[in-house]
Design a protein around this motif. Structure first.
Motif, PDB file in Angstrom:
ATOM      1  N   ASN A 135     -67.461 -55.486 -18.951  1.00 40.15           N
ATOM      2  CA  ASN A 135     -66.525 -54.710 -18.125  1.00 40.15           C
ATOM      3  C   ASN A 135     -66.831 -53.221 -18.283  1.00 40.15           C
TER       4      ASN A 135
ATOM      5  N   GLY B   5     -61.302 -56.612 -21.545  1.00 41.59           N
ATOM      6  CA  GLY B   5     -60.829 -55.234 -21.497  1.00 41.59           C
ATOM      7  C   GLY B   5     -61.990 -54.275 -21.319  1.00 41.59           C
TER       8      GLY B   5
ATOM      9  N   GLN C  83     -58.587 -53.533 -17.684  1.00 42.65           N
ATOM     10  CA  GLN C  83     -58.948 -54.936 -17.861  1.00 42.65           C
ATOM     11  C   GLN C  83     -59.379 -55.492 -16.509  1.00 42.65           C
TER      12      GLN C  83
END
Length: 867
Positions: free
Chosen positions: A637, A672, A642
């Motif tokens: 990510n 996250g 998130q």
């Protein structure tokens, strides 16, 4: 296992022993013989002696204390290739003032010839340890016996610990099933069974036969389940089988409303079970078999056999051209009529555009069932028709509704050789995973039978043309439409065509997009099958200059060659009327799937929702007849929130163009900021496949016109990329330290195997197991195998689940025992302990280390007196 394997397993293991199941028929024959015998008194005596009984209530109970007793309440037998499976239920009644400890009592089974069997409690009864005062507890046992053993040959013993006896046990009593007992419940009678530890009355409500094609018939059996217990019965692991008098077995499929069995206490549920049988099969004296799967081994246990009543035939299903067919819906008359048909012929195939009329002739409003439609030719070829017109259709009394049905058929357009079939509703959820075991509580395929068969009325020809535009003006506004990308992707035994289209508001005011549908045309032939349109953002309002993106998808045969492809957006004016909005000619724009090389990553998404993707490693798990290719796919990510991609779909592709559908395991929780999420992909491939030049095609899953998140199953995918997945070389470590079990790491600080002068060797391993908590990962399907090889070359294995059998933490201890008479005289020596990573039954060795036996627990040997 997949559905086909489940069906084969049931057919192989669901034959009830003929001498027991046919007891009623034997008794009937005996009665007829008695009636014609010249010796009437002898006949009456024979009839009385052979009278069939269906209850065990006449068997005397066995006392376990002065006031408490046990009864034999049920017994069943199931024939298998390697013998018979016998189950029996003992009901313990505690009339004392203190709890009855079940550890003090157990059961044995002995034949009249003296053969002793040791039955085992079924999985769900193994935790029942006591019987409270004033209460009753049922325990069901299972055992294997020989093929020739009958229930009446068996004595079911009740045994108690008694240390005054030489063998420390005392037989309190026994039960013997009479030879006249039949496990088959008579027609019209209920059978009380235990399902998921709930008492349930099972009763057959009827059997009906519907006409089929190609010398087949559709059989529908109604069953009522009455939950007479005081708790919810939730999806027991049960299967239903139709058994004919000849012994042939046909698995029954629950219909759409019967796939889930959830019954509140003291409530009822009606089930409809379906099967397709040859018309030559005689249904008289058939039986309905109920079996249940128990425990992790999925052991099939007999539960009940119920005699089926005479079957009734469904009538008035097939109608002539221009004639209505009346269907009963919720007790109301629903008139259906195939009103008109238009035919479009083009180069060896033709399109059917049909008008189908429904009218509520009843006195109450009805919700029209979501019938499915298909066209069948005289030779049995079936052409499914896709429609959503009935998804939420409700008709008040007198209401009339006309829907369009479209199909494309091969042939010359002779409609006298085809018929339209309206089929009972089916579950539209696609099950595309053919290698993962299916949830036994629901059926991923639902049986369907015809409720209407319509001859095709006289048709006329039509020839609608298509135009290609890039900018359109209408009452809604001015729109600019462009094609961003076009991919052809593998999907099971077909291909997905996915077009990414951008729609821009070219006007100066905010506009709302009309209700649009997708249409694909290949070489002038419209695809009327599975089509979807998915927007990348919610809402249909577009401000001046704003752009939205949509994916148009359809499925085509994988072997189909496309000369020209047109992608159309169709405006849905009403249920009966559609207008062509825009058509884009995409000749030559099919693009190869872009690939990402070894060690490289690819970033997808907008700036505020970026996800970096790459392959962590690929492992080859060798097998006997095939190998498993297993890839850990890493997503990072890169956003500040998130975030992450939805459910991914994957296919392994070989250099010669073969595709293998990958089974994916993915965490439902999005990572996250800066965190990683691992998706595992695996597939079984032939041993001849070369892994070094294999690629993994990965895309974002779609279902129900939206991107899939959570537990949903994808029915298509878009935005595909191909990643190189060269196999990782796994070296066998020489020690049991820092073993990579991603996302775990295992280290064994010490291993001891204690010789004790007996056949048992206790193995003790002190270890540390750590997990990388920054990794989001789906269900870990790996198992750890510890294999101890003694100095004679014999290997003993221990199977462990990471995080469960092996708990995370430092200074942990694992102990297990190895049993073998070889160890009784062993007074020293060494052994080797190996660690294997096992996945889907296939394994690779990770580490191995040698150790010497620990002698500290060996008994001291007394010196021998030679005097």
């Amino acid at each position: 296992m997949d559905q086909k394997k489940i069906v084969v397993s049931l057919l192989a293991s669901a034959l009830l022993i003929s001498s027991t199941a046919g007891m009623a028929m034997a008794a009937s024959t005996s009665n007829k013989t008695s009636a014609t015998s010249s010796n009437s008194s002898a006949s009456k005596k024979t009839t009385s002696t052979n009278k069939v009984v269906h209850t065990l209530s006449n068997l005397s109970p066995v006392k376990v204390t002065a006031r408490s007793f046990v009864r034999l309440t049920d017994v069943n037998i199931l024939s298998q290739d390697d013998g018979n499976v016998v189950t029996y239920t003992l009901s313990y009644k505690n009339n004392d003032s203190t709890p009855m400890m079940m550890l003090d009592y157990w059961s044995k089974v002995k034949t009249k010839g003296g053969t002793l069997f040791s039955p085992k409690l079924i999985a769900k009864d193994q935790e029942k340890k006591t019987v409270a005062p004033g209460s009753t507890v049922d325990l069901t046992y299972v055992m294997k016996v020989g093929r020739d053993v009958k229930l009446s040959d068996l004595n079911f013993l009740i045994v108690k610990w008694d240390f005054s006896q030489s063998n420390y046990e005392r037989t309190l009593g026994k039960f013997n099933v009479p030879a006249s007992y039949s496990i088959t419940t008579p027609v019209g009678k209920p059978k009380t069974v235990r399902l998921s530890d709930s008492a349930v009355k099972v009763k057959v409500s009827g059997i009906k036969v519907f006409p089929g094609e190609d010398k087949n018939q559709y059989v529908k059996i109604g069953v009522n389940l009455n939950n007479i217990s005081y708790k919810l019965l939730e999806n027991p692991n049960i299967k239903w089988i139709l058994r004919t008098p000849s012994g042939t077995n046909y698995p029954l499929t629950p219909d759409k409303d019967s796939t889930s069995v959830s019954i509140q206490a003291q409530a009822n549920k009606a089930l409809s079970l379906m099967a397709s049988l040859p018309t030559s099969v005689k249904l008289q004296m058939s039986e309905l078999l109920l079996v249940e799967e128990q425990g992790e081994e999925k052991t099939v246990l007999p539960v009940a056999a119920l005699q089926l009543p005479e079957a009734s035939k469904a009538t008035n299903v097939e109608v002539a051209a221009n004639q209505p067919n009346i269907i009963s819906v919720e007790g109301q008359r629903l008139s259906t009529l195939l009103e008109s048909v238009k035919v479009r012929i083009d180069d060896g195939e033709y399109d059917l555009n049909m008008q189908f009329v429904l009218k509520n002739e009843g006195k109450k409003a009805v919700k029209v069932p979501t019938y499915t439609f298909e066209v069948r030719t005289a030779d049995g070829t079936i052409y499914p028709i896709e429609t959503k017109a009935l998804d939420s259709l409700k008709l008040n009394p007198g209401d009339i509704k006309t829907i369009k049905l479209n199909a494309t058929l091969q042939g010359d357009g002779d409609t006298s050789k085809i018929k339209l079939y309206a089929m009972s509703p089916v579950d539209k959820t696609e099950n595309t995973d053919t290698t993962t075991p299916t949830n036994t509580n629901t059926s991923s395929f639902v049986f369907s039978y015809p409720v209407g068969v319509y001859a095709i009325p006289q048709s006329v020809s039509t020839g609608d043309g298509l135009t290609t535009e890039t900018v359109i003006k209408n009452s809604k506004g001015t729109f600019g439409v462009s094609l961003g990308s076009l991919q052809r992707l593998p999907w099971i035994d077909s291909d997905i065509v996915a077009a990414k289209v951008s729609i821009r508001n070219a006007g100066s005011k905010t506009v709302q997009l009309p209700e649009l549908e997708a249409m694909f045309t290949i070489d002038s032939a419209q695809i009327d099958g599975d089509k979807k349109l998915i927007y990348t953002q919610s809402g249909k309002l577009l401000g001046a200059g704003m752009t939205t993106e949509a994916y148009l998808l359809t499925k085509i045969p994988s072997e189909l060659r496309m000369g020209r492809l047109e992608v159309s957006l169709i405006e849905k004016v009403s249920e009966e009327e559609t207008n062509e909005w825009i058509t884009l000619n995409t000749s030559g724009l099919i693009q190869p799937v872009s690939y990402v090389g070894t060690g490289k990553t690819y970033t997808m998404g907008a700036a505020d929702k970026e996800t970096e993707m790459g392959v962590r490693r690929t492992i080859r798990y060798p097998g006997t007849s095939s190998d498993i290719v297993y890839t850990e796919f890493e997503m990072t990510n890169k956003s500040l929130r998130q975030s992450g991609l939805g459910k991914l779909v994957g296919y392994f592709k070989t250099s010669d163009g073969q595709y293998y559908r990958a089974i994916a395991k993915q965490s439902e929780r999005s990572p996250g900021p800066g965190q990683k999420s691992i998706v595992t992909f695996w597939a079984k491939v032939p041993k001849s496949v070369t892994f070094s030049d294999m690629r993994l095609v990965v895309g974002e899953g779609i279902a129900d016109s939206k991107f899939v998140i959570g537990e949903g199953e994808a029915t298509a995918y878009v935005n595909a990329l191909a990643f190189e997945v060269p196999p990782t070389s796994i070296s066998v470590q020489g020690t049991l330290n820092n073993i990579d079990l991603y996302p775990y790491t295992l280290s064994a600080s010490s291993v001891r195997a204690y010789l004790a002068g007996s056949s048992s060797v206790q193995v003790e391993m002190n270890y540390s197991l750590s997990r990388n908590e920054e990794i989001e990962m789906g269900e870990n399907e790996h198992k750890l195998i510890l294999a101890l090889t003694d100095q004679a070359g014999k290997t003993y294995e221990k199977e462990l689940v990471l995080g469960t059998d092996l708990k995370a933490g430092t200074n942990q201890t694992l102990t297990w025992s190895v049993e073998d008479s070889f160890f009784e005289k062993l007074r020293g020596g060494s052994y080797r302990l190996a660690v294997y990573d096992q996945f889907q039954g296939q394994r690779i060795r990770l580490a191995e280390q040698g150790y010497g036996y620990d002698l500290t627990k060996l008994p001291k040997e007394e010196p021998v007196d030679l005097r």
